[in-house]
Design a protein around this motif. Structure first.
Motif, mmCIF file in Angstrom:
data_model
loop_
_atom_site.group_PDB
_atom_site.id
_atom_site.type_symbol
_atom_site.label_atom_id
_atom_site.label_comp_id
_atom_site.label_asym_id
_atom_site.label_seq_id
_atom_site.Cartn_x
_atom_site.Cartn_y
_atom_site.Cartn_z
ATOM 1 N N ASP A 117 1.239 -4.484 2.088
ATOM 2 C CA ASP A 117 2.115 -3.317 2.083
ATOM 3 C C ASP A 117 1.790 -2.436 3.284
ATOM 4 O O ASP A 117 0.755 -2.609 3.943
ATOM 5 C CB ASP A 117 1.923 -2.537 0.777
ATOM 6 C CG ASP A 117 2.892 -1.398 0.608
ATOM 7 O OD1 ASP A 117 4.105 -1.661 0.524
ATOM 8 O OD2 ASP A 117 2.442 -0.235 0.575
ATOM 9 N N THR A 118 2.656 -1.472 3.555
ATOM 10 C CA THR A 118 2.445 -0.547 4.681
ATOM 11 C C THR A 118 1.691 0.709 4.258
ATOM 12 O O THR A 118 1.435 1.578 5.091
ATOM 13 C CB THR A 118 3.792 -0.131 5.293
ATOM 14 O OG1 THR A 118 4.593 0.495 4.281
ATOM 15 C CG2 THR A 118 4.537 -1.343 5.841
ATOM 16 N N GLY A 119 1.321 0.811 2.984
ATOM 17 C CA GLY A 119 0.596 1.980 2.505
ATOM 18 C C GLY A 119 -0.899 1.863 2.742
ATOM 19 O O GLY A 119 -1.418 0.828 3.167
ATOM 20 N N ASN A 120 -1.608 2.947 2.457
ATOM 21 C CA ASN A 120 -3.042 3.015 2.690
ATOM 22 C C ASN A 120 -3.628 4.001 1.679
ATOM 23 O O ASN A 120 -3.188 5.147 1.607
ATOM 24 C CB ASN A 120 -3.310 3.496 4.125
ATOM 25 C CG ASN A 120 -4.774 3.482 4.501
ATOM 26 O OD1 ASN A 120 -5.652 3.572 3.653
ATOM 27 N ND2 ASN A 120 -5.046 3.375 5.799
ATOM 28 N N PRO A 121 -4.623 3.589 0.876
ATOM 29 C CA PRO A 121 -5.224 4.507 -0.094
ATOM 30 C C PRO A 121 -5.749 5.792 0.532
ATOM 31 O O PRO A 121 -5.840 6.819 -0.149
ATOM 32 C CB PRO A 121 -6.370 3.679 -0.691
ATOM 33 C CG PRO A 121 -5.912 2.273 -0.548
ATOM 34 C CD PRO A 121 -5.184 2.230 0.765
ATOM 35 N N ASP A 122 -6.094 5.762 1.815
ATOM 36 C CA ASP A 122 -6.568 6.972 2.486
ATOM 37 C C ASP A 122 -5.476 8.028 2.612
ATOM 38 O O ASP A 122 -5.768 9.187 2.924
ATOM 39 C CB ASP A 122 -7.115 6.622 3.875
ATOM 40 C CG ASP A 122 -8.430 5.873 3.812
ATOM 41 O OD1 ASP A 122 -9.115 5.973 2.780
ATOM 42 O OD2 ASP A 122 -8.769 5.174 4.800
ATOM 43 N N PHE A 123 -4.218 7.641 2.373
ATOM 44 C CA PHE A 123 -3.095 8.579 2.380
ATOM 45 C C PHE A 123 -2.546 8.788 0.962
ATOM 46 O O PHE A 123 -1.459 9.325 0.796
ATOM 47 C CB PHE A 123 -1.978 8.075 3.299
ATOM 48 C CG PHE A 123 -2.330 8.123 4.758
ATOM 49 C CD1 PHE A 123 -1.977 9.213 5.546
ATOM 50 C CD2 PHE A 123 -3.042 7.089 5.341
ATOM 51 C CE1 PHE A 123 -2.316 9.264 6.883
ATOM 52 C CE2 PHE A 123 -3.387 7.131 6.689
ATOM 53 C CZ PHE A 123 -3.029 8.223 7.461
ATOM 54 N N GLY A 124 -3.313 8.369 -0.040
ATOM 55 C CA GLY A 124 -2.918 8.589 -1.423
ATOM 56 C C GLY A 124 -2.119 7.467 -2.051
ATOM 57 O O GLY A 124 -1.711 7.584 -3.218
ATOM 58 N N ASP A 125 -1.885 6.386 -1.334
ATOM 59 C CA ASP A 125 -1.120 5.274 -1.900
ATOM 60 C C ASP A 125 -1.954 4.535 -2.947
ATOM 61 O O ASP A 125 -3.146 4.276 -2.742
ATOM 62 C CB ASP A 125 -0.698 4.301 -0.802
ATOM 63 C CG ASP A 125 0.240 4.948 0.207
ATOM 64 O OD1 ASP A 125 1.320 5.385 -0.208
ATOM 65 O OD2 ASP A 125 -0.126 5.025 1.401
ATOM 66 N N THR A 126 -1.317 4.182 -4.053
ATOM 67 C CA THR A 126 -1.991 3.445 -5.116
ATOM 68 C C THR A 126 -1.211 2.168 -5.414
ATOM 69 O O THR A 126 -0.008 2.090 -5.174
ATOM 70 C CB THR A 126 -2.111 4.286 -6.393
ATOM 71 O OG1 THR A 126 -0.792 4.655 -6.845
ATOM 72 C CG2 THR A 126 -2.927 5.552 -6.143
ATOM 73 N N TYR A 127 -1.916 1.193 -5.976
ATOM 74 C CA TYR A 127 -1.304 -0.106 -6.239
ATOM 75 C C TYR A 127 -1.679 -0.604 -7.629
ATOM 76 O O TYR A 127 -2.816 -0.423 -8.078
ATOM 77 C CB TYR A 127 -1.747 -1.124 -5.177
ATOM 78 C CG TYR A 127 -1.286 -0.716 -3.801
ATOM 79 C CD1 TYR A 127 -0.023 -1.049 -3.350
ATOM 80 C CD2 TYR A 127 -2.099 0.059 -2.970
ATOM 81 C CE1 TYR A 127 0.432 -0.643 -2.096
ATOM 82 C CE2 TYR A 127 -1.665 0.475 -1.724
ATOM 83 C CZ TYR A 127 -0.392 0.110 -1.292
ATOM 84 O OH TYR A 127 0.048 0.533 -0.074
ATOM 85 N N PRO A 128 -0.741 -1.257 -8.309
ATOM 86 C CA PRO A 128 -1.041 -1.819 -9.622
ATOM 87 C C PRO A 128 -1.861 -3.095 -9.498
ATOM 88 O O PRO A 128 -2.090 -3.601 -8.387
ATOM 89 C CB PRO A 128 0.359 -2.122 -10.184
ATOM 90 C CG PRO A 128 1.171 -2.430 -8.968
ATOM 91 C CD PRO A 128 0.648 -1.509 -7.889
ATOM 92 N N GLN A 129 -2.284 -3.624 -10.614
ATOM 93 C CA GLN A 129 -2.988 -4.896 -10.618
ATOM 94 C C GLN A 129 -1.991 -6.034 -10.368
ATOM 95 O O GLN A 129 -0.900 -6.046 -10.930
ATOM 96 C CB GLN A 129 -3.697 -5.115 -11.956
ATOM 97 C CG GLN A 129 -4.739 -4.071 -12.292
ATOM 98 C CD GLN A 129 -5.861 -4.029 -11.268
ATOM 99 O OE1 GLN A 129 -6.513 -5.033 -11.003
ATOM 100 N NE2 GLN A 129 -6.089 -2.852 -10.691
ATOM 101 N N PHE A 130 -2.376 -6.963 -9.516
ATOM 102 C CA PHE A 130 -1.538 -8.133 -9.295
ATOM 103 C C PHE A 130 -1.662 -9.098 -10.466
ATOM 104 O O PHE A 130 -0.676 -9.674 -10.934
ATOM 105 C CB PHE A 130 -1.933 -8.831 -7.992
ATOM 106 C CG PHE A 130 -1.129 -10.058 -7.693
ATOM 107 C CD1 PHE A 130 0.237 -9.970 -7.461
ATOM 108 C CD2 PHE A 130 -1.732 -11.309 -7.635
ATOM 109 C CE1 PHE A 130 0.997 -11.103 -7.194
ATOM 110 C CE2 PHE A 130 -0.987 -12.439 -7.365
ATOM 111 C CZ PHE A 130 0.382 -12.341 -7.139
#
Length: 355
Positions: free
Chosen positions: A174-187
């Motif tokens: 993805d183009t997101g980054n946890p350092d910018f607050g992006d979160t991801y579900p479990q695959f």
């Protein structure tokens, strides 16, 4: 519950307030390691390497960083040793891993050797510069698997009933980054399952493949953590030799992650016992193990393909210990172990570069 206590303690700690309280010396004097006779007084008979090499300009923050990394590498070595013993010595388990990747057993045992070398090198560097090495032997109290191939000895980590954070699989695509607050579900939801054969029961082919599939995701989870941890310390280190260690070993962790990440392309679709491993080739998602460009440093800049996260709050020592604890990797460990890990993590994250 131990995890809740840890979470609360991590949340309550203010790193800036604890920097002056958690020197390496005070940690060794107060912790269970010192109680076991492994404090500063143990610095006798240093190796030939230690006598011939000495860096200059090492700060207390550098020592705190290296001390945590030595502990982290000892923990990694412990879990990889268990994987290597059973991958090489338990044929059904080794065969199931080889179904995912032909060379998986070789990968596992090579990584075991690498992580062991990291721990030994960092400890020898500490010794060479007059600081006590990290020794976690007093905490090797967790049981081993009793399955064929496993050695009967105390462990630091618990692979007999563990959860795995698989969110990295979506994050790096993805183009997101946890350092910018992006979160991801479990695959894949992998909760409280064995990652190695527990004993010599007669596992069915399906059951042993489910264990191997779960382990394959754990391999990636562990190494993506190290891939983020090392760069999180780079802005905090002062001594150039310490920087060389961070920039030398860190890419090795990324190399491991890349190898195991690619191996997931061969993951067999299978389900059972509450686990559902999807067809990773569906929508061609499995082939995209190369990190996608993402937000980095500032959103006004163009996206770049980078390791993510790298900020202390998401990738640092406290974040690492919290994540590992939440997966149950230390299930059964003593409060003394958690306290010692906490001391090291807080001190490492509080390190500041001084020029």
């Amino acid at each position: 519950m131990m995890t809740n206590k840890l979470d609360n303690r991590f949340q309550e700690k203010k790193l800036n307030e604890t920097k002056s309280k958690h020197s390496r010396r005070s940690f060794l004097q107060r912790s269970a390691l010192a109680g076991a006779g492994l404090g500063l007084s143990s610095l006798t008979g240093l190796s030939a390497f230690a006598r011939s090499f000495k860096s200059s300009g090492i700060t207390q923050g550098d020592v705190d960083i290296l001390s945590f990394l030595a502990a982290a590498e000892l923990i990694e070595t412990d879990l990889w040793e268990q994987y290597c013993e059973l991958a090489a010595g338990n044929k059904p388990y080794g065969d199931a891993l080889s179904t995912i990747e032909d060379e998986m057993v070789i990968y596992i045992c090579d990584v075991t050797d690498n992580e062991r070398s990291h721990a030994k090198f960092i400890n020898s560097f500490l010794e060479a510069n007059g600081f006590a090495p990290v020794n976690l032997d007093p905490f090797r109290t967790l049981p081993s698997s009793t399955a064929k191939g496993a050695k009967n000895k105390g462990r630091l980590t618990n692979l007999l009933k563990t959860s795995v954070d698989t969110s990295f699989y979506l994050r790096y695509r993805d183009t997101g980054n946890p350092d910018f607050g992006d979160t991801y579900p479990q695959f894949v939801d992998i909760k409280n399952v064995p990652l190695i054969p527990v004993d010599d029961r007669n596992y069915s082919d399906k059951e042993i493949q489910l264990i191997a599939n779960s382990a394959a995701f754990h391999f990636c989870y562990i190494e993506q953590g190290g891939t983020s941890l090392y760069p999180s310390f780079i802005p905090k280190a002062t001594d150039l030799d310490v920087l060389r260690i961070l920039t030398g070993i860190g890419p090795g962790e990324a190399y491991h992650f890349a190898a195991f990440h690619q191996s997931l392309e061969g993951l067999p679709e299978i389900s059972g016992h509450g686990l559902v491993f999807p067809d990773v080739e569906e929508n061609n998602i499995g082939a995209h193990h190369i990190p996608h460009p993402c937000k980095f440093i500032d959103t006004s800049l163009r996206n770049a393909s980078v390791v993510r996260p790298t900020l202390t709050v998401n990738a640092g020592a406290v974040a690492t210990v919290t994540s590992l604890t939440n997966t149950g990797l230390f299930k059964g460990q003593s409060q003394e172990f958690f306290s010692a890990a906490m001391e090291l993590a807080v001190a490492a994250d509080a390190a500041m570069r001084t020029l």
